[in-house]
Design an enzyme around this catalytic site. Structure first.
Site, PDB file in Angstrom:
ATOM      1  N   THR A 211       0.880  -1.161   0.000  1.00 43.80           N
ATOM      2  CA  THR A 211       0.000   0.000   0.000  1.00 43.80           C
ATOM      3  C   THR A 211       0.919   1.213   0.000  1.00 43.80           C
ATOM      4  O   THR A 211       2.139   1.087   0.182  1.00 43.80           O
ATOM      5  CB  THR A 211      -0.914   0.044   1.242  1.00 43.80           C
ATOM      6  OG1 THR A 211      -0.101  -0.032   2.403  1.00 43.80           O
ATOM      7  CG2 THR A 211      -1.922  -1.083   1.225  1.00 43.80           C
TER       8      THR A 211
ATOM      9  N   LYS B   4       0.814   3.671   4.481  1.00 41.70           N
ATOM     10  CA  LYS B   4       1.213   3.304   5.849  1.00 41.70           C
ATOM     11  C   LYS B   4       2.541   4.006   6.149  1.00 41.70           C
ATOM     12  O   LYS B   4       2.588   5.229   6.168  1.00 41.70           O
ATOM     13  CB  LYS B   4       1.274   1.784   5.988  1.00 41.70           C
ATOM     14  CG  LYS B   4      -0.085   1.106   5.767  1.00 41.70           C
ATOM     15  CD  LYS B   4      -0.032  -0.367   6.059  1.00 41.70           C
ATOM     16  CE  LYS B   4      -1.400  -1.027   5.954  1.00 41.70           C
ATOM     17  NZ  LYS B   4      -1.793  -1.392   4.594  1.00 41.70           N
TER      18      LYS B   4
HETATM   19  N1  DSN Z   1      -5.723  -3.190   7.707  1.00 46.19           N
HETATM   20  C1  DSN Z   1      -4.305  -2.920   7.640  1.00 46.19           C
HETATM   21  C2  DSN Z   1      -3.670  -2.876   8.976  1.00 46.19           C
HETATM   22  O1  DSN Z   1      -4.213  -2.224   9.844  1.00 46.19           O
HETATM   23  O2  DSN Z   1      -2.623  -3.462   9.174  1.00 46.19           O
HETATM   24  C3  DSN Z   1      -3.628  -3.851   6.755  1.00 46.19           C
HETATM   25  O3  DSN Z   1      -4.138  -3.703   5.470  1.00 46.19           O
END
Ligand code: DSN
Length: 403
Positions: A216, A219
């Site tokens: 992604t 993050k």
């Molecule tokens: N939902 C994410 C997380 O919080 O790690 C991963 O895609």
């Protein structure tokens, strides 16, 4: 602007500014990233790929997408990138389709041990389309590489999958790549959580060892919410591209792709490297402070760790998460290796420092956060006192609109 939505955005802005955001997968995107996300590029249909679209008028979005691809390849040192996946789950779906037939076998880490929904959870498309076999962690919660090799030899999977959502240790991608290739499997890495660390060269890159890498961009990489697929294999990129469009997705989100291009450029900067080093140091300082206070906590090599709140404070992860929300600290309940409680309760909390480090959290703040959580969950300070401490701490940090 629409009053109802504007009021909710203002409330969410206040919540983000007043809170200590410790959800390990969250971050604050820069002003440039946010501006481009709301740009007029959202108006354009561009099904297909640069130079091969199903619509006219794509000359500029073609260039936007080519810039994003070129920067993704430069940042991660690879030959090919697909920047169209709308999310990490879409990226994983497309990568699976490129790598194995329906019904094929994937060897991965189960969700409860730190994997992801798309890594074979019964409630995800993944387990309905492919057969999953899970490799266990060793007793200390680390990867058991010899155990994975043994299981891979027995199961002969099409794909060995690494990269996790709640795993606090460094991953030896070289070793896992050797294991995959020894049993004739593709090696796929979902580096969503650690993409920022990989970009800043603070974690071993999977690129030289994996056949396909998914991620992604929102993050630790600190870009817009979206997905990404990387490979060095000319044949695989063709299969990946067809899997993303037209198999799984329609029109790409060119405004988000432009914001990904901004994010990749930001991640190439020296400032970003400084940010990632600070993030890792903050995370470790907070973890060590919990350990010093006698709490049961995993070790950490990256941006997150797991706090065993059941053994430390005699409460479930769910209760700890709810209690911390009362004082504007946001975390998420998380299974810990060998957990005896169900996923909707859990014995642990997942704590990460990507977001607060972006706002200016330093080592002293990180240690303070551990003491604050310890004191509040053990009942030695009141909600009012804890809330006041949070208020004072965040008052020194950047407002999220200024990032
Ligand atoms: N939902 C994410 C997380 O919080 O790690 C991963 O895609």
């Amino acid at each position: 602007m629409d009053k109802e939505i504007n009021r909710l955005i203002r409330k969410e802005t206040k919540r983000q500014n007043e809170g200590v955001e410790l959800i390990a997968s969250e971050n604050y995107a820069s002003k440039d990233v946010r501006k481009v996300c709301s740009s007029i590029l959202t108006n354009k249909y561009a099904e297909g790929y640069p130079g091969k679209r199903y619509y006219g008028g794509c000359e500029y979005v073609d260039q936007v997408e080519l810039v994003a691809i070129q920067r993704a390849c430069e940042l991660f040192g690879c030959k090919y990138a697909n920047v169209q996946p709308h999310s990490g789950s879409q990226a994983n779906a497309a990568a699976y389709r490129a790598l194995l037939p329906e019904g094929g076998k994937i060897l991965s880490l189960v969700l409860n041990d730190g994997g992801h929904l798309t890594h074979g959870s019964p409630v995800s498309f993944s387990s309905h389309t492919y057969e999953f076999v899970f490799y266990p962690l060793d007793k200390s919660g680390h990867l058991d590489y010899d155990g994975i090799l043994e299981l891979a030899k027995k199961e002969k999977p099409n794909v060995l999958l690494a990269g996790y959502s709640a795993f606090p240790y460094a991953i030896d991608f070289k070793r896992l790549g050797e294991i995959a290739h020894e049993v004739g499997a593709y090696f796929m890495v979902d580096m969503a959580h650690i993409a920022g660390l990989v970009a800043a060269k603070e974690h071993m890159s999977p690129i030289p060892y994996a056949d396909v890498v998914t991620s992604t961009t929102h993050k630790t990489l600190r870009g817009p919410r979206g997905g990404l697929i990387l490979t060095n294999d000319e044949e695989l990129i063709k299969r990946i591209n067809s899997a993303v469009f037209p198999y799984y997705q329609g029109g790409p989100l060119e405004h988000i792709i432009a914001a990904k291009a901004i994010c990749f450029k930001e991640a190439l900067s020296d400032d970003f490297k400084v940010y990632v080093r600070q993030l890792i140091a903050n995370n470790k300082a907070c973890r060590d402070e919990f350990a010093r206070l006698g709490d049961k906590v995993s070790d950490t090599d990256n941006h997150l760790f797991l706090l065993n709140v059941l053994d430390s404070f005699n409460m479930t992860g769910l209760d700890a998460q709810k209690k911390l929300e009362l004082i504007n600290i946001t975390t998420n309940k998380n299974m810990i290796p060998g957990d005896t409680l169900k996923p909707n309760k859990t014995s642990g909390l997942r704590i990460g420092f990507a977001a607060v480090t972006t706002r200016g959290c330093n080592i002293e703040d990180a240690k303070h956060i551990a003491r604050l959580i310890h004191n509040f969950l053990s009942g030695s300070i009141s909600e009012k006192e804890a809330k006041q401490e949070v208020k004072e701490m965040v008052s020194h940090w950047k407002l999220i609109e200024k990032i």
